[in-house]
Design a protein around this motif. Structure first.
Motif, PDB file in Angstrom:
ATOM      1  N   GLU A  10      49.900  27.841   9.785  1.00  0.00           N
ATOM      2  CA  GLU A  10      51.213  27.264  10.075  1.00  0.00           C
ATOM      3  C   GLU A  10      51.671  26.359   8.931  1.00  0.00           C
ATOM      4  N   GLU A  11      50.755  25.569   8.371  1.00  0.00           N
ATOM      5  CA  GLU A  11      51.088  24.678   7.261  1.00  0.00           C
ATOM      6  C   GLU A  11      51.501  25.491   6.028  1.00  0.00           C
ATOM      7  N   LEU A  12      50.795  26.570   5.762  1.00  0.00           N
ATOM      8  CA  LEU A  12      51.141  27.419   4.621  1.00  0.00           C
ATOM      9  C   LEU A  12      52.528  28.020   4.779  1.00  0.00           C
ATOM     10  N   ARG A  13      52.839  28.439   6.012  1.00  0.00           N
ATOM     11  CA  ARG A  13      54.141  29.066   6.266  1.00  0.00           C
ATOM     12  C   ARG A  13      55.269  28.045   6.208  1.00  0.00           C
ATOM     13  N   ALA A  14      55.062  26.906   6.890  1.00  0.00           N
ATOM     14  CA  ALA A  14      56.137  25.923   7.012  1.00  0.00           C
ATOM     15  C   ALA A  14      56.390  25.166   5.708  1.00  0.00           C
ATOM     16  N   SER A  15      55.337  24.793   4.988  1.00  0.00           N
ATOM     17  CA  SER A  15      55.496  23.937   3.807  1.00  0.00           C
ATOM     18  C   SER A  15      55.643  24.698   2.507  1.00  0.00           C
ATOM     19  N   TYR A  16      55.061  25.908   2.448  1.00  0.00           N
ATOM     20  CA  TYR A  16      55.031  26.611   1.163  1.00  0.00           C
ATOM     21  C   TYR A  16      55.615  28.022   1.214  1.00  0.00           C
ATOM     22  N   GLY A  17      56.022  28.455   2.401  1.00  0.00           N
ATOM     23  CA  GLY A  17      56.607  29.794   2.517  1.00  0.00           C
ATOM     24  C   GLY A  17      55.595  30.906   2.290  1.00  0.00           C
ATOM     25  N   ILE A  18      54.312  30.611   2.469  1.00  0.00           N
ATOM     26  CA  ILE A  18      53.260  31.616   2.297  1.00  0.00           C
ATOM     27  C   ILE A  18      52.837  32.121   3.667  1.00  0.00           C
ATOM     28  N   LYS A  19      53.027  33.404   3.894  1.00  0.00           N
ATOM     29  CA  LYS A  19      52.699  34.000   5.188  1.00  0.00           C
ATOM     30  C   LYS A  19      51.442  34.862   5.074  1.00  0.00           C
ATOM     31  N   VAL A  20      50.483  34.557   5.925  1.00  0.00           N
ATOM     32  CA  VAL A  20      49.252  35.349   6.018  1.00  0.00           C
ATOM     33  C   VAL A  20      49.078  35.702   7.488  1.00  0.00           C
ATOM     34  N   LYS A  21      48.830  36.954   7.784  1.00  0.00           N
ATOM     35  CA  LYS A  21      48.666  37.369   9.180  1.00  0.00           C
ATOM     36  C   LYS A  21      47.385  36.770   9.755  1.00  0.00           C
ATOM     37  N   SER A  22      47.515  36.084  10.875  1.00  0.00           N
ATOM     38  CA  SER A  22      46.352  35.429  11.473  1.00  0.00           C
ATOM     39  C   SER A  22      45.287  36.434  11.872  1.00  0.00           C
ATOM     40  N   GLY A  23      45.703  37.605  12.326  1.00  0.00           N
ATOM     41  CA  GLY A  23      44.739  38.623  12.750  1.00  0.00           C
ATOM     42  C   GLY A  23      43.843  39.064  11.611  1.00  0.00           C
ATOM     43  N   SER A  24      44.422  39.202  10.412  1.00  0.00           N
ATOM     44  CA  SER A  24      43.621  39.657   9.270  1.00  0.00           C
ATOM     45  C   SER A  24      42.590  38.606   8.875  1.00  0.00           C
ATOM     46  N   CYS A  25      42.950  37.318   8.993  1.00  0.00           N
ATOM     47  CA  CYS A  25      42.019  36.250   8.660  1.00  0.00           C
ATOM     48  C   CYS A  25      40.834  36.229   9.624  1.00  0.00           C
ATOM     49  N   LEU A  26      41.141  36.344  10.917  1.00  0.00           N
ATOM     50  CA  LEU A  26      40.078  36.297  11.911  1.00  0.00           C
ATOM     51  C   LEU A  26      39.177  37.514  11.809  1.00  0.00           C
ATOM     52  N   ALA A  27      39.778  38.677  11.524  1.00  0.00           N
ATOM     53  CA  ALA A  27      38.979  39.900  11.390  1.00  0.00           C
ATOM     54  C   ALA A  27      38.057  39.794  10.185  1.00  0.00           C
ATOM     55  N   ALA A  28      38.576  39.249   9.095  1.00  0.00           N
ATOM     56  CA  ALA A  28      37.768  39.112   7.891  1.00  0.00           C
ATOM     57  C   ALA A  28      36.625  38.131   8.114  1.00  0.00           C
ATOM     58  N   ALA A  29      36.894  37.089   8.882  1.00  0.00           N
ATOM     59  CA  ALA A  29      35.870  36.079   9.124  1.00  0.00           C
ATOM     60  C   ALA A  29      34.724  36.631   9.974  1.00  0.00           C
ATOM     61  N   LYS A  30      35.041  37.574  10.882  1.00  0.00           N
ATOM     62  CA  LYS A  30      34.027  38.114  11.781  1.00  0.00           C
ATOM     63  C   LYS A  30      33.334  39.352  11.238  1.00  0.00           C
ATOM     64  N   GLN A  31      33.905  39.950  10.188  1.00  0.00           N
ATOM     65  CA  GLN A  31      33.388  41.209   9.696  1.00  0.00           C
ATOM     66  C   GLN A  31      31.968  41.057   9.161  1.00  0.00           C
ATOM     67  N   PRO A  32      30.993  41.762   9.751  1.00  0.00           N
ATOM     68  CA  PRO A  32      29.614  41.634   9.284  1.00  0.00           C
ATOM     69  C   PRO A  32      29.398  42.396   7.997  1.00  0.00           C
ATOM     70  N   GLY A  33      28.493  41.913   7.174  1.00  0.00           N
ATOM     71  CA  GLY A  33      28.155  42.627   5.943  1.00  0.00           C
ATOM     72  C   GLY A  33      27.294  43.829   6.252  1.00  0.00           C
ATOM     73  N   ALA A  34      27.466  44.895   5.483  1.00  0.00           N
ATOM     74  CA  ALA A  34      26.655  46.080   5.662  1.00  0.00           C
ATOM     75  C   ALA A  34      25.230  45.784   5.214  1.00  0.00           C
ATOM     76  N   ALA A  35      24.276  46.400   5.894  1.00  0.00           N
ATOM     77  CA  ALA A  35      22.882  46.196   5.527  1.00  0.00           C
ATOM     78  C   ALA A  35      22.612  46.775   4.148  1.00  0.00           C
ATOM     79  N   ALA A  36      21.893  46.028   3.339  1.00  0.00           N
ATOM     80  CA  ALA A  36      21.619  46.471   1.979  1.00  0.00           C
ATOM     81  C   ALA A  36      20.347  47.286   1.928  1.00  0.00           C
ATOM     82  N   ALA A  37      20.364  48.338   1.111  1.00  0.00           N
ATOM     83  CA  ALA A  37      19.145  49.081   0.857  1.00  0.00           C
ATOM     84  C   ALA A  37      18.196  48.148   0.121  1.00  0.00           C
ATOM     85  N   GLU A  38      16.907  48.253   0.422  1.00  0.00           N
ATOM     86  CA  GLU A  38      15.936  47.326  -0.130  1.00  0.00           C
ATOM     87  C   GLU A  38      15.994  47.307  -1.657  1.00  0.00           C
TER      88      GLU A  38
END
Length: 213
Positions: A10-38
């Motif tokens: 909200e601060e980014l949108r209201a003060s700086y005109g920068i819009k980021v979709k909240s859904g994409s942020c939350l999805a990125a935060a929860k996205q698990p890393g793929a298991a690495a080959a040894e």
């Protein structure tokens, strides 16, 4: 954490005109890393790589720590990161590293510098999250407010990502402080690393407009 993200958005949108979709942020935060080959390093999800605890920074991918520490010992090398390493040697080093071998100490500085660029370029997702890249571009156009807006955008990144970026950018600062010897000031480093840190998922060449931003 969700409420903090919403407040930042909200601060980014209201003060700086920068819009980021909240859904994409939350999805990125929860996205698990793929298991690495040894033992494998290249082409592996950033958060699935073996980590080392670095005082004052946190857990950083071990490969990033090892390459930066090696390059700090050779920070005086002229053209570091600009001069291309041998493709044959790079391929051999990459294969050895993916097999778990410790081979950096015997390598040439420009070869290790090339490996570091390749490491970032081959990440499945760029270390600077795609959903925040446009916002980061806009923040740089804000004059005196760009630092505050950039810090707010960084609050939308995963903690491990921020820790690694702090570590890596501090390393780049160390390189730039020796620019009289290595000819690699902050502007040169930015030109070299932007395509590696902001690459597309399809590894397409960075567009002219994106490169300008």
């Amino acid at each position: 954490r969700r409420l903090v993200r919403l407040a930042v958005l909200e601060e980014l949108r209201a003060s700086y005109g920068i819009k980021v979709k909240s859904g994409s942020c939350l999805a990125a935060a929860k996205q698990p890393g793929a298991a690495a080959a040894e033992g494998k390093i290249f082409g592996i999800s950033f958060h699935a790589l073996p980590q080392s605890l670095v005082p004052e920074y946190g857990y950083i991918p071990s490969f990033l720590v090892e390459t930066c520490e090696y390059l700090e010992e050779h920070v005086h090398t002229e053209g570091l990161f600009r001069k291309s390493g041998s493709l044959v040697r790079l391929k051999a080093l990459k294969s050895q590293l993916d097999q778990g071998e410790h081979c950096l100490t015997a390598a040439l500085p420009c070869d290790v510098a090339g490996l570091l660029k390749q490491f970032f370029r081959e990440l499945p997702e760029p270390i600077l999250p795609p959903h925040l890249q446009e916002g980061l571009f806009k923040a740089q156009q804000l004059g005196n407010e760009k630092k505050t807006a950039t810090v707010l955008l960084s609050c939308l990144m995963a903690d491990r990502t921020i820790e690694a970026l702090r570590y890596f950018f501090n390393f780049l600062r160390t390189v730039s402080l020796r620019s009289k010897e290595n000819r690699m000031d902050s502007s040169n480093l930015a030109v070299i690393f932007a395509p590696n840190l902001l690459h597309s998922n399809e590894n397409e060449k960075m567009s002219a407009s994106t490169e300008k931003k």
